[in-house]
Design an enzyme around this catalytic site. Structure first.
Site, PDB file in Angstrom:
ATOM      1  N   ALA A  70      42.493  46.665  28.425  1.00  0.00           N
ATOM      2  CA  ALA A  70      41.216  47.286  28.759  1.00  0.00           C
ATOM      3  C   ALA A  70      40.945  48.421  27.778  1.00  0.00           C
ATOM      4  CB  ALA A  70      41.246  47.815  30.187  1.00  0.00           C
ATOM      5  N   GLY A 115      45.014  43.874  30.281  1.00  0.00           N
ATOM      6  CA  GLY A 115      43.925  43.057  30.786  1.00  0.00           C
ATOM      7  C   GLY A 115      43.708  41.793  29.978  1.00  0.00           C
ATOM      8  N   GLU A 118      46.142  39.406  31.386  1.00  0.00           N
ATOM      9  CA  GLU A 118      45.661  39.023  32.711  1.00  0.00           C
ATOM     10  C   GLU A 118      44.514  38.017  32.610  1.00  0.00           C
ATOM     11  OE1 GLU A 118      46.171  42.637  35.711  1.00  0.00           O
ATOM     12  OE2 GLU A 118      45.363  43.310  33.793  1.00  0.00           O
ATOM     13  N   GLU A 138      50.830  48.522  31.291  1.00  0.00           N
ATOM     14  CA  GLU A 138      50.127  49.575  32.031  1.00  0.00           C
ATOM     15  C   GLU A 138      51.064  50.660  32.553  1.00  0.00           C
ATOM     16  OE1 GLU A 138      47.448  45.938  32.327  1.00  0.00           O
ATOM     17  OE2 GLU A 138      49.604  46.350  32.363  1.00  0.00           O
TER      18      GLU A 138
END
Length: 264
Positions: A70, A115, A118, A138
């Site tokens: 992200a 992300g 993911e 993260e």
């Protein structure tokens, strides 16, 4: 071949033979996911769901990364409520991908971190270049995966290995990720897209109805007791036999020819 606006955050290409390619187009930020990219991906997958020509979708990134997580420059100023809202927006997109009737192939041309990984986990297949690294880092930022990584990763690699990745944040190279079953196939970087397109075209030649039924059964029954999963499979088999593709496929087999499945 249809190509969307090159200035957009997500480029959509119809390359023919039932294959569409979605490319995240923010190479200067290593395709870090933000609200704009998430929204444009939602719009792209929604359009594909309504098109008879989108039978298989390849998802990749422009430049050196698939998606390097992200956008931290945005996240750093989020309130808890904003972080949760962004997370939910990601859930909506990734659930859309997982629930799509078409097979979705993540083509990992470079880093797939946070992300970005993911996003790849929500796809049906993950193909990678030999030099790719994947991680959910993260924890190193004082947070946890927020786009479903804590839920999807264990179902793919097992609980122990998911803990290894999530609690340490360490990177896996393509060979280790392949060994874990996190990645399905690894190719030399200069052949990755060619091999992925070839695989996608082979898939696109199959019955769209049967592919959708198989994907739905696999996704919906994975956490259910076997007896419930068998019932879902049984109902899906009935749907296959109600579709013309089942007769065409079996007749083609008996007549020793390639089947001519419907395009929808």
């Amino acid at each position: 071949m249809t190509v969307s606006d090159e200035s957009k955050a997500v480029i959509v290409e119809d390359i023919g033979d039932g294959v569409w390619v979605f490319s995240i187009n923010r190479p200067r930020t290593l395709n870090a996911l933000n609200s704009e990219i998430v929204q444009q991906l939602k719009e792209a997958f929604d359009a594909a769901s309504k098109s008879a020509s989108a039978r298989v979708i390849l998802l990749t990134g422009k430049g050196k990364a698939f998606a390097a997580g992200a956008d931290i420059s945005a996240l750093v100023n989020f309130t808890p409520e904003e972080a949760m809202a962004f997370s939910r927006s990601g859930y909506e997109l990734f659930n859309m991908i997982e629930g799509a009737s078409q097979p979705i192939i993540a083509v990992l041309n470079g880093y797939a971190l946070g992300g970005g990984l993911e996003l790849a986990l929500s796809c049906d297949f993950r193909f990678a270049a030999e030099n790719v690294q994947v991680a959910l880092p993260e924890i190193l930022l004082g947070i946890i995966p927020g786009f479903g990584g804590t839920q999807r990763l264990p179902s793919i690699v097992g609980h122990a290995r998911a803990k290894d990745m999530i609690l340490t944040g360490r990177k896996l190279d393509a060979a280790e990720a392949l060994n874990w079953g996190l990645i399905h196939r690894v190719f030399p970087a200069d052949r990755l897209l060619e091999e992925s397109v070839s695989f996608a075209r082979d898939l696109a030649a199959q019955s769209r109805n049967a592919l959708g039924c198989a994907k739905q059964v696999l996704n919906s029954s994975r956490s259910l007791p076997p007896q419930e999963g068998l019932e879902i499979e049984n109902q899906a088999l009935g749907r296959c036999f109600r579709h013309d593709d089942s007769r065409e496929g079996m007749r083609a087999f008996l007549e020793k020819r390639k089947p001519n499945f419907k395009k929808q």
